[in-house]
Design a protein around this motif. Structure first.
Motif, PDB file in Angstrom:
ATOM      1  N   SER A  35     -57.147  -6.972   5.105  1.00 22.66           N
ATOM      2  CA  SER A  35     -56.944  -6.756   5.914  1.00 22.66           C
ATOM      3  C   SER A  35     -56.485  -7.945   6.875  1.00 22.66           C
ATOM      4  N   PRO A  36     -55.464  -8.449   6.607  1.00 22.10           N
ATOM      5  CA  PRO A  36     -54.329  -8.993   8.065  1.00 22.10           C
ATOM      6  C   PRO A  36     -54.116  -8.910   9.396  1.00 22.10           C
ATOM      7  N   ALA A  37     -53.932  -9.749  10.251  1.00 22.10           N
ATOM      8  CA  ALA A  37     -53.851  -9.658  11.308  1.00 22.10           C
ATOM      9  C   ALA A  37     -52.201  -9.053  11.528  1.00 22.10           C
ATOM     10  N   THR A  38     -52.204 -10.087  10.524  1.00 25.31           N
ATOM     11  CA  THR A  38     -50.293 -10.644  10.858  1.00 25.31           C
ATOM     12  C   THR A  38     -49.748 -10.099   9.470  1.00 25.31           C
ATOM     13  N   ILE A  39     -48.397  -9.418   9.260  1.00 20.02           N
ATOM     14  CA  ILE A  39     -47.615  -9.423   8.218  1.00 20.02           C
ATOM     15  C   ILE A  39     -46.056  -9.698   8.204  1.00 20.02           C
ATOM     16  N   PHE A  40     -45.835 -10.782   7.410  1.00 18.00           N
ATOM     17  CA  PHE A  40     -44.564 -10.847   7.346  1.00 18.00           C
ATOM     18  C   PHE A  40     -43.701  -9.895   6.497  1.00 18.00           C
ATOM     19  N   ASP A  41     -42.773  -8.711   6.283  1.00 17.29           N
ATOM     20  CA  ASP A  41     -41.961  -8.211   5.767  1.00 17.29           C
ATOM     21  C   ASP A  41     -40.996  -8.879   5.662  1.00 17.29           C
ATOM     22  N   LEU A  42     -40.224  -9.802   4.355  1.00 17.57           N
ATOM     23  CA  LEU A  42     -39.627 -10.514   4.084  1.00 17.57           C
ATOM     24  C   LEU A  42     -38.231  -9.504   3.149  1.00 17.57           C
ATOM     25  N   GLY A  43     -37.883  -9.036   3.674  1.00 20.41           N
ATOM     26  CA  GLY A  43     -36.343  -7.924   3.521  1.00 20.41           C
ATOM     27  C   GLY A  43     -36.854  -6.331   3.461  1.00 20.41           C
ATOM     28  N   SER A  48     -39.303   1.108   7.438  1.00 21.27           N
ATOM     29  CA  SER A  48     -40.616   2.148   7.765  1.00 21.27           C
ATOM     30  C   SER A  48     -41.559   1.625   7.278  1.00 21.27           C
ATOM     31  N   VAL A  49     -41.307   0.589   6.048  1.00 27.42           N
ATOM     32  CA  VAL A  49     -42.543  -0.410   5.984  1.00 27.42           C
ATOM     33  C   VAL A  49     -43.701  -0.516   7.479  1.00 27.42           C
ATOM     34  N   ALA A  50     -42.699  -1.765   8.145  1.00 28.43           N
ATOM     35  CA  ALA A  50     -43.177  -2.611   8.586  1.00 28.43           C
ATOM     36  C   ALA A  50     -43.664  -1.346   9.913  1.00 28.43           C
ATOM     37  N   LYS A  51     -43.099  -0.360   9.939  1.00 27.88           N
ATOM     38  CA  LYS A  51     -43.264   0.704  11.013  1.00 27.88           C
ATOM     39  C   LYS A  51     -44.833   1.495  10.492  1.00 27.88           C
ATOM     40  N   HIS A  52     -44.649   1.243   9.163  1.00 27.39           N
ATOM     41  CA  HIS A  52     -46.217   2.381   7.939  1.00 27.39           C
ATOM     42  C   HIS A  52     -47.071   1.542   8.711  1.00 27.39           C
ATOM     43  N   LEU A  53     -47.055  -0.153   8.756  1.00 31.20           N
ATOM     44  CA  LEU A  53     -47.767  -0.519   8.557  1.00 31.20           C
ATOM     45  C   LEU A  53     -48.768  -1.829  10.163  1.00 31.20           C
ATOM     46  N   SER A  54     -47.658  -0.838  10.967  1.00 28.78           N
ATOM     47  CA  SER A  54     -48.010  -1.831  12.312  1.00 28.78           C
ATOM     48  C   SER A  54     -49.095  -1.150  12.884  1.00 28.78           C
ATOM     49  N   GLY A  55     -49.226   0.157  12.619  1.00 33.14           N
ATOM     50  CA  GLY A  55     -50.835   0.450  13.204  1.00 33.14           C
ATOM     51  C   GLY A  55     -52.011  -0.190  13.106  1.00 33.14           C
ATOM     52  N   ALA A  70     -29.748  -2.885  12.335  1.00 38.85           N
ATOM     53  CA  ALA A  70     -29.883  -1.651  13.789  1.00 38.85           C
ATOM     54  C   ALA A  70     -30.354  -0.396  13.205  1.00 38.85           C
ATOM     55  N   VAL A  71     -29.953   0.099  11.779  1.00 35.30           N
ATOM     56  CA  VAL A  71     -31.288   0.910  12.194  1.00 35.30           C
ATOM     57  C   VAL A  71     -32.746   0.567  12.306  1.00 35.30           C
ATOM     58  N   ALA A  72     -33.384   0.209  12.185  1.00 33.41           N
ATOM     59  CA  ALA A  72     -34.845  -0.540  12.625  1.00 33.41           C
ATOM     60  C   ALA A  72     -34.693  -0.669  13.844  1.00 33.41           C
ATOM     61  N   ASN A  73     -34.343  -1.552  14.526  1.00 31.93           N
ATOM     62  CA  ASN A  73     -34.107  -1.658  16.134  1.00 31.93           C
ATOM     63  C   ASN A  73     -34.600  -0.452  16.263  1.00 31.93           C
ATOM     64  N   LYS A  74     -32.935   0.512  16.415  1.00 27.27           N
ATOM     65  CA  LYS A  74     -32.895   1.620  17.105  1.00 27.27           C
ATOM     66  C   LYS A  74     -34.318   2.738  16.728  1.00 27.27           C
ATOM     67  N   ILE A  79     -40.815  -3.338  16.954  1.00 25.32           N
ATOM     68  CA  ILE A  79     -41.694  -3.624  16.292  1.00 25.32           C
ATOM     69  C   ILE A  79     -40.740  -4.480  16.370  1.00 25.32           C
ATOM     70  N   ARG A  80     -40.844  -6.322  15.993  1.00 21.32           N
ATOM     71  CA  ARG A  80     -39.791  -7.495  15.857  1.00 21.32           C
ATOM     72  C   ARG A  80     -38.810  -7.769  14.252  1.00 21.32           C
ATOM     73  N   ILE A  81     -37.796  -6.978  14.357  1.00 19.25           N
ATOM     74  CA  ILE A  81     -37.564  -7.036  12.970  1.00 19.25           C
ATOM     75  C   ILE A  81     -35.790  -7.621  13.220  1.00 19.25           C
ATOM     76  N   GLU A  82     -35.796  -8.625  12.617  1.00 19.14           N
ATOM     77  CA  GLU A  82     -34.265  -9.348  12.742  1.00 19.14           C
ATOM     78  C   GLU A  82     -33.747  -9.394  11.736  1.00 19.14           C
ATOM     79  N   SER A  83     -32.545 -10.089  11.973  1.00 20.21           N
ATOM     80  CA  SER A  83     -31.305 -10.153  10.366  1.00 20.21           C
ATOM     81  C   SER A  83     -31.517 -11.739  10.298  1.00 20.21           C
ATOM     82  N   GLY A  84     -31.671 -11.754   9.081  1.00 21.42           N
ATOM     83  CA  GLY A  84     -31.885 -13.552   7.940  1.00 21.42           C
ATOM     84  C   GLY A  84     -32.641 -13.073   6.697  1.00 21.42           C
ATOM     85  N   SER A  85     -32.419 -14.629   5.817  1.00 16.20           N
ATOM     86  CA  SER A  85     -32.399 -14.447   4.973  1.00 16.20           C
ATOM     87  C   SER A  85     -33.494 -14.830   4.114  1.00 16.20           C
ATOM     88  N   ALA A  86     -33.617 -14.496   2.891  1.00 19.13           N
ATOM     89  CA  ALA A  86     -35.271 -15.512   2.364  1.00 19.13           C
ATOM     90  C   ALA A  86     -34.751 -16.475   1.743  1.00 19.13           C
TER      91      ALA A  86
END
Length: 206
Positions: A35-43, A48-55, A70-74, A79-86
């Protein structure tokens, strides 16, 4: 589900794929358990998984693939999804989270220790890491060899493909090195001995 910045993993859809669909039932169960209140989806790939969990919780995601972001942001502008590296200083940029989720990422990384350190730093004390990667074990590898499928499984001609092949033992060692406490592994897809992927659940000490 991503790879190095200079190897673009192209996305043209915001929908879940076959790999997601194998992993999501287990991920849903694990998220419900902790039951996390916040999740960081790394990669986070196409988001689609971020969206699935965002509810159920607040989700933030990053991915090195320009097309994925670009696909995710559109598709999921809420949902806050940005370019970044591990390998980036993600804690400085995003803070800490109750859970770090990383699905089918670590097998693509040249420096998995940097990834593991980032997972540790992104977690709140007592937080949970949930990491999946293709499963490798003696019986599965033997079955691949006997059936002549080794080349297909370890396909060397996939640009930007899998470069690390993890076992339960080696992935456990990686996470323990950075201070995470492994609580269990789960295997998903097919029978356990021939599983497609494995999921490790590990905690950051309080």
């Amino acid at each position: 589900m991503s790879q190095e910045k200079n190897l673009e993993y192209l996305y043209d859809s915001h929908e879940t794929n076959d790999s997601h669909n194998i992993l999501l039932p287990a991920v849903d169960r694990i998220v419900k358990e902790f039951s996390p209140a916040t999740i960081f989806d790394l990669g986070c790939g196409n988001g689609s998984v971020a969206k699935h969990l965002s509810g159920r919780c607040e989700v933030t995601g990053i991915d090195p693939s320009i097309s994925a972001v670009a696909v995710a942001n559109k598709a999921y502008p809420e949902i806050r999804i940005e370019s970044g590296s591990a390998y980036d200083d993600l804690r400085a940029r995003y803070g800490t989270f109750d859970m770090v989720l990383s699905l089918e990422v670590v097998e693509h990384l040249y420096d998995p220790r940097a990834f593991a350190r980032n997972v540790y730093e992104l977690l709140n004390p007592g937080g949970t890491a949930v990491i999946s990667t293709p499963y490798h074990g003696y019986i599965k590898n033997l079955a691949l060899a006997v059936t002549g499928r080794m080349d297909a499984h370890f396909w060397a001609l996939w640009d930007g493909g899998h470069i690390k092949f993890w076992s339960i033992r080696t992935l456990g060692i990686l996470l323990k090195e950075v201070g995470l406490k492994v609580s269990r592994f789960e295997r998903v897809g097919r029978i356990p001995a021939l599983a497609k992927s494995m999921i490790v659940i590990a905690q950051k000490p309080k």
